[in-house]
Motif scaffolding. Structure first.
Motif, PDB file in Angstrom:
ATOM      1  N   ALA A  57       0.416  -1.015  -0.484  1.00  0.00           N
ATOM      2  CA  ALA A  57       0.167   0.243   0.402  1.00  0.00           C
ATOM      3  C   ALA A  57       0.953   1.342   0.013  1.00  0.00           C
ATOM      4  O   ALA A  57       0.402   2.445  -0.274  1.00  0.00           O
ATOM      5  CB  ALA A  57      -1.327   0.189   1.006  1.00  0.00           C
ATOM      6  N   VAL A  58       2.431   1.125   0.364  1.00  0.00           N
ATOM      7  CA  VAL A  58       3.098   2.043   0.244  1.00  0.00           C
ATOM      8  C   VAL A  58       3.148   2.824  -0.821  1.00  0.00           C
ATOM      9  O   VAL A  58       3.556   3.702  -1.437  1.00  0.00           O
ATOM     10  CB  VAL A  58       4.089   2.150   0.997  1.00  0.00           C
ATOM     11  N   ARG A  59       3.615   1.735  -1.883  1.00  0.00           N
ATOM     12  CA  ARG A  59       3.459   2.052  -3.227  1.00  0.00           C
ATOM     13  C   ARG A  59       2.026   2.843  -4.282  1.00  0.00           C
ATOM     14  O   ARG A  59       2.004   3.400  -4.739  1.00  0.00           O
ATOM     15  CB  ARG A  59       4.083   0.594  -3.907  1.00  0.00           C
ATOM     16  N   GLY A  60       1.384   1.848  -3.550  1.00  0.00           N
ATOM     17  CA  GLY A  60      -0.152   2.053  -4.051  1.00  0.00           C
ATOM     18  C   GLY A  60      -0.627   3.738  -3.615  1.00  0.00           C
ATOM     19  O   GLY A  60      -1.438   4.064  -4.561  1.00  0.00           O
ATOM     20  N   ASP A  61      -0.293   3.930  -2.611  1.00  0.00           N
ATOM     21  CA  ASP A  61      -0.235   5.467  -2.308  1.00  0.00           C
ATOM     22  C   ASP A  61       0.124   6.389  -2.742  1.00  0.00           C
ATOM     23  O   ASP A  61       0.755   7.326  -2.017  1.00  0.00           O
ATOM     24  CB  ASP A  61      -0.098   5.776  -0.504  1.00  0.00           C
ATOM     25  N   GLY A  62       1.692   5.953  -3.531  1.00  0.00           N
ATOM     26  CA  GLY A  62       2.634   7.206  -4.113  1.00  0.00           C
ATOM     27  C   GLY A  62       3.898   7.080  -3.764  1.00  0.00           C
ATOM     28  O   GLY A  62       4.490   6.941  -4.908  1.00  0.00           O
ATOM     29  N   GLY A  63       4.418   5.720  -2.982  1.00  0.00           N
ATOM     30  CA  GLY A  63       5.692   5.542  -2.305  1.00  0.00           C
ATOM     31  C   GLY A  63       6.462   5.183  -4.150  1.00  0.00           C
ATOM     32  O   GLY A  63       5.873   4.518  -5.161  1.00  0.00           O
ATOM     33  N   ILE A  64       7.641   5.606  -4.460  1.00  0.00           N
ATOM     34  CA  ILE A  64       8.327   5.213  -5.637  1.00  0.00           C
ATOM     35  C   ILE A  64       9.549   4.193  -4.997  1.00  0.00           C
ATOM     36  O   ILE A  64      10.440   4.448  -4.364  1.00  0.00           O
ATOM     37  CB  ILE A  64       8.258   6.182  -6.356  1.00  0.00           C
ATOM     38  N   LEU A  65      10.293   3.358  -5.736  1.00  0.00           N
ATOM     39  CA  LEU A  65      11.503   2.987  -5.812  1.00  0.00           C
ATOM     40  C   LEU A  65      12.642   3.412  -6.293  1.00  0.00           C
ATOM     41  O   LEU A  65      12.598   3.809  -7.680  1.00  0.00           O
ATOM     42  CB  LEU A  65      11.123   1.326  -6.031  1.00  0.00           C
ATOM     43  N   LYS A  93      12.659  15.635  -9.173  1.00  0.00           N
ATOM     44  CA  LYS A  93      12.384  16.463 -10.340  1.00  0.00           C
ATOM     45  C   LYS A  93      11.162  15.698 -11.151  1.00  0.00           C
ATOM     46  O   LYS A  93      10.247  16.365 -12.048  1.00  0.00           O
ATOM     47  CB  LYS A  93      13.171  17.698 -10.244  1.00  0.00           C
ATOM     48  N   GLN A  94      12.005  15.420 -12.405  1.00  0.00           N
ATOM     49  CA  GLN A  94      11.990  14.455 -13.645  1.00  0.00           C
ATOM     50  C   GLN A  94      10.612  13.916 -13.189  1.00  0.00           C
ATOM     51  O   GLN A  94       9.156  14.039 -13.950  1.00  0.00           O
ATOM     52  CB  GLN A  94      13.131  13.472 -13.908  1.00  0.00           C
ATOM     53  N   TYR A  95      10.392  12.586 -11.771  1.00  0.00           N
ATOM     54  CA  TYR A  95       8.781  12.174 -11.814  1.00  0.00           C
ATOM     55  C   TYR A  95       8.260  13.250 -11.229  1.00  0.00           C
ATOM     56  O   TYR A  95       6.412  12.867 -11.532  1.00  0.00           O
ATOM     57  CB  TYR A  95       9.308  11.370 -10.166  1.00  0.00           C
ATOM     58  N   ALA A  96       8.287  14.123 -10.885  1.00  0.00           N
ATOM     59  CA  ALA A  96       7.322  15.201 -10.541  1.00  0.00           C
ATOM     60  C   ALA A  96       6.479  15.410 -11.472  1.00  0.00           C
ATOM     61  O   ALA A  96       5.307  15.583 -11.858  1.00  0.00           O
ATOM     62  CB  ALA A  96       8.077  16.051  -9.783  1.00  0.00           C
ATOM     63  N   SER A  97       7.816  15.781 -12.624  1.00  0.00           N
ATOM     64  CA  SER A  97       6.534  16.569 -13.717  1.00  0.00           C
ATOM     65  C   SER A  97       6.123  15.235 -14.729  1.00  0.00           C
ATOM     66  O   SER A  97       5.104  16.026 -15.386  1.00  0.00           O
ATOM     67  CB  SER A  97       7.947  16.675 -15.155  1.00  0.00           C
ATOM     68  N   TYR A  98       6.228  14.012 -14.607  1.00  0.00           N
ATOM     69  CA  TYR A  98       5.593  13.086 -14.945  1.00  0.00           C
ATOM     70  C   TYR A  98       4.421  13.454 -14.241  1.00  0.00           C
ATOM     71  O   TYR A  98       3.390  13.052 -15.453  1.00  0.00           O
ATOM     72  CB  TYR A  98       6.055  11.739 -14.691  1.00  0.00           C
ATOM     73  N   VAL A  99       3.847  13.326 -12.783  1.00  0.00           N
ATOM     74  CA  VAL A  99       3.046  13.397 -12.138  1.00  0.00           C
ATOM     75  C   VAL A  99       2.510  14.455 -12.742  1.00  0.00           C
ATOM     76  O   VAL A  99       0.696  14.282 -13.341  1.00  0.00           O
ATOM     77  CB  VAL A  99       2.992  13.460 -11.090  1.00  0.00           C
ATOM     78  N   GLY A 156       5.948   3.738 -17.223  1.00  0.00           N
ATOM     79  CA  GLY A 156       4.437   4.153 -17.898  1.00  0.00           C
ATOM     80  C   GLY A 156       3.732   3.875 -16.755  1.00  0.00           C
ATOM     81  O   GLY A 156       3.169   2.709 -16.745  1.00  0.00           O
ATOM     82  N   ARG A 157       4.169   3.982 -15.192  1.00  0.00           N
ATOM     83  CA  ARG A 157       2.828   3.392 -14.463  1.00  0.00           C
ATOM     84  C   ARG A 157       2.069   4.547 -14.568  1.00  0.00           C
ATOM     85  O   ARG A 157       2.091   5.213 -14.940  1.00  0.00           O
ATOM     86  CB  ARG A 157       3.720   4.625 -13.237  1.00  0.00           C
ATOM     87  N   ASP A 158       0.504   4.183 -14.465  1.00  0.00           N
ATOM     88  CA  ASP A 158      -0.388   4.499 -14.885  1.00  0.00           C
ATOM     89  C   ASP A 158      -0.882   5.307 -13.325  1.00  0.00           C
ATOM     90  O   ASP A 158      -1.452   6.359 -13.589  1.00  0.00           O
ATOM     91  CB  ASP A 158      -1.457   3.345 -14.814  1.00  0.00           C
ATOM     92  N   ASN A 159      -0.842   5.059 -12.083  1.00  0.00           N
ATOM     93  CA  ASN A 159      -1.012   5.362 -10.563  1.00  0.00           C
ATOM     94  C   ASN A 159      -0.146   6.544  -9.984  1.00  0.00           C
ATOM     95  O   ASN A 159       0.867   6.105  -9.537  1.00  0.00           O
ATOM     96  CB  ASN A 159      -1.656   4.223  -9.803  1.00  0.00           C
ATOM     97  N   LEU A 160      -0.092   7.509 -10.633  1.00  0.00           N
ATOM     98  CA  LEU A 160       0.857   8.791  -9.747  1.00  0.00           C
ATOM     99  C   LEU A 160       0.254   9.651  -9.304  1.00  0.00           C
ATOM    100  O   LEU A 160      -0.647  10.254  -9.454  1.00  0.00           O
ATOM    101  CB  LEU A 160       1.074  10.099 -11.396  1.00  0.00           C
ATOM    102  N   ALA A 161       0.068   9.135  -8.143  1.00  0.00           N
ATOM    103  CA  ALA A 161      -0.432   9.698  -6.838  1.00  0.00           C
ATOM    104  C   ALA A 161       0.325  11.070  -6.441  1.00  0.00           C
ATOM    105  O   ALA A 161      -1.138  10.892  -5.774  1.00  0.00           O
ATOM    106  CB  ALA A 161      -1.186   8.869  -6.022  1.00  0.00           C
ATOM    107  N   GLU A 162       1.128  10.861  -6.142  1.00  0.00           N
ATOM    108  CA  GLU A 162       2.468  12.379  -5.160  1.00  0.00           C
ATOM    109  C   GLU A 162       4.225  12.533  -6.202  1.00  0.00           C
ATOM    110  O   GLU A 162       4.350  11.493  -6.570  1.00  0.00           O
ATOM    111  CB  GLU A 162       2.897  11.260  -4.120  1.00  0.00           C
TER     112      GLU A 162
END
Length: 584
Positions: A394-402, A481-487, A496-502
């Motif tokens: 659920a941490v990843r489901g809530d927006g966590g990344i690796l 910062k790159q990930y923030a731009s994806y969100v 290609g992650r579909d759920n971009l929660a955070e």
């Protein structure tokens, strides 16, 4: 989790005058300063407070308040530790297996209370001063249904068999209820539920079926999967009707639609399930024998007639029964058995409790049961590298990344567990970081506990976090910062992650080191859609039923997160109902 308030357990000493006399010192001096004293220690989830009442000669009563401890673990540990201390008039008592942290906290709190009373702690810790209390041997039993194992599947089966008007007994080899269900963190999958409807989530059983088959690499038994998806929504209503309140829904890896039902505060689902089911069993006065090990199934003319077992003192006894339900769990804690079936997992740690040894599989094999998918073993990708402690998906489901040890993302974090585990194992040291922030911490009670218990490092900025992680600050900052731009753009161009929660635009930031550990054994006993155990010819073994991780076929080559609770409750209920209905 525990109900709001405190867990309070009072055990009153009821020993004879002879025992009291034995507890006095040889010199006739008073052992204790009579009165009530308090000691405070730290358990798994917070403070453990012991209130100890003493007479001049004995420990008379102990009251434990442990608001942060899971009820199924904290209460079970409290009752047993308190009974051991009072019955033996000693601190030389063992921790309860499966609840070691809670047990040790209780013993420490009682010790501190006794120190406050001026007691001779060294004498109380000396095993030579213990009073030995004889225990009675368990008598033979004759019931309609015997359930072996008290995890979610076993308890669900017992509840349904009892509801059908049958006499039921549960045999549990561990000292506490719950098995691996105590460790389940994420949630429960179901489609077309009233909870989803209330949250405006459009889902279907067809999509649930397709996701489960796809996640299992299409080797799942289609009939079992269809049974799961057809009845999981009923199981959500059923467990919520018992008080679980699984009213939040999130998305897990391998899902096309959010369908993982969890407690509203994001706390672990397993302890909630164990609590409400154990409360139901208490209300229905179902007999439960703890520290009682099933040894073998009793068979006569191809029909199961009961089970041979041993009690707490290793005395043998028999339970004659018209139906036997195996709910003993998988074999994830049996490293030899794991390697026997899949040598790729040699040397792995495990997220399983120590009782998950595959005993039910072996017992059933001995009476001709067939196995399926036995080599299919799953690693959970996010566990503590030192202990195997599991961090919920659920941490990843809530927006966590690796993030890898070079400060870079490397995977769609919501890929299936096998894919994510393989990706982590290919990285430096086979370790990655699970990154979260305060916004996630506020909505995920499990994450909050991980941070509170010191599992990760933290930083107010990406630069601070990078320093704590020992990764390159420039690389990590650029990655985030790159990930923030994806969100912001609604598209993960990298993986290609579909759920971009955070978007991680605000701290504080947290990074928890993670590595895969053996988590779930998908293979086990072959069953049909009525939870009847099948022999090698595909025919039901009369009188034998099974549910939960002891079985195979439902999850195929890879279990989706959230499908375990759906499995154990749905097939546990089916096993209990079938076991009751087929009694002649």
């Amino acid at each position: 989790m525990m109900k709001k308030g405190v867990l309070s357990i009072m055990v009153i000493l009821g020993l004879s005058m002879l025992l009291v006399a034995c507890s006095q010192s040889a010199s006739g001096e008073e052992k204790f300063n009579a009165g009530t004293y308090e000691g405070v220690s730290t358990g798994h989830g917070g403070e453990v407070i012991a209130t100890v009442t003493l007479t001049k000669d004995e420990i008379a009563s102990i009251d434990i308040a442990a608001e942060g401890e899971t009820e199924s673990i904290g209460e079970g540990a409290s009752a047993q530790v308190i009974a051991s201390i009072i019955n033996s008039q000693s601190l030389a008592v063992d921790a309860v297996s499966g609840a070691t942290t809670s047990s040790e906290a209780i013993i420490e709190a009682v010790t501190l209370a006794l120190e406050e009373a001026g007691a001779d702690i060294d004498a109380l810790k000396d095993p030579a001063n213990k009073i030995e209390v004889a225990t009675e041997q368990q008598e033979d039993l004759d019931v309609d249904v015997v359930v072996i194992g008290s995890g979610g599947a076993g308890m669900a089966a017992a509840v349904e068999a009892k509801a059908a008007g049958k006499s039921v007994v549960i045999l549990e080899k561990m000292p506490i209820l719950g098995g691996n269900t105590n460790r389940a963190t994420g949630g429960m999958n179901a489609a077309e539920t009233s909870v989803q409807a209330d949250l405006g989530i459009e889902d279907s059983k067809t999509i649930f079926y397709e996701d489960t088959m796809s996640g299992g690499k299409e080797i799942n038994n289609p009939d079992l999967v269809q049974t799961l998806v057809d009845h999981a929504s009923e199981s959500v209503d059923w467990i919520n009707g018992l008080g679980a309140d699984l009213s939040d829904v999130v998305i897990f890896g391998g899902q096309s639609v959010p369908r993982t039902h969890r407690p509203a505060d994001g706390s672990p689902v397993g302890p909630v399930v164990v609590e409400v089911l154990s409360n139901k069993l208490k209300k229905e006065e179902v007999q439960i024998l703890l520290e009682t090990t099933a040894v073998k199934l009793l068979e006569e003319d191809g029909e199961i007639k009961g089970v041979e077992a041993t009690d707490k003192q290793n005395h043998s006894f028999t339970v004659l029964a018209k139906s036997v339900v195996l709910a003993t769990g998988g074999f994830g804690a049996n490293s030899e058995m794991v390697v026997e079936y899949n040598e790729n997992f040699e040397g792995f740690s495990t997220t399983n409790h120590k009782g998950a040894l595959g005993s039910g599989i072996k017992m059933a094999e001995a009476v001709g049961a067939d196995l399926t998918d036995i080599a299919e073993i799953q690693a959970h990708p996010t566990t503590d590298p030192e202990t195997g402690y599991m961090f919920t998906e659920a941490v990843r489901g809530d927006g966590g990344i690796l993030i890898n040890q070079e400060g870079q993302r490397f995977i769609d974090e919501l890929e299936t567990r096998d894919v994510v585990s393989k990706a982590i194992l290919e990285k430096s040291g086979s370790v990655a970081f699970l990154v979260a922030n305060d916004a996630m911490r506020e909505k995920n009670a499990s994450l909050a506990k991980y941070i509170e218990h010191g599992y990760g490092v933290e930083g107010d900025t990406f630069e601070d976090l990078a320093k704590a992680m020992h990764v390159d600050a420039k690389t990590l900052t650029q990655t985030m910062k790159q990930y923030a731009s994806y969100v912001a753009n609604g598209s993960d161009e990298a993986y290609g992650r579909d759920n971009l929660a955070e978007a991680f635009e605000e701290g504080k930031y947290y990074a928890i080191p993670v590595t895969p550990s053996v988590h779930h054994t998908m293979g086990g006993l072959r069953i049909d859609t009525k939870a009847r155990v099948l022999n090698k010819d595909g025919a039901p073994i009369k009188g034998l039923y099974a549910a939960g991780e002891v079985t195979g076929g439902i999850h195929g080559a890879n279990r989706l997160g959230g499908n375990a609770i759906a499995d154990i409750l749905t097939f546990g209920r089916i096993a209990g109902m079938t076991a009751a209905s087929e009694i002649e």
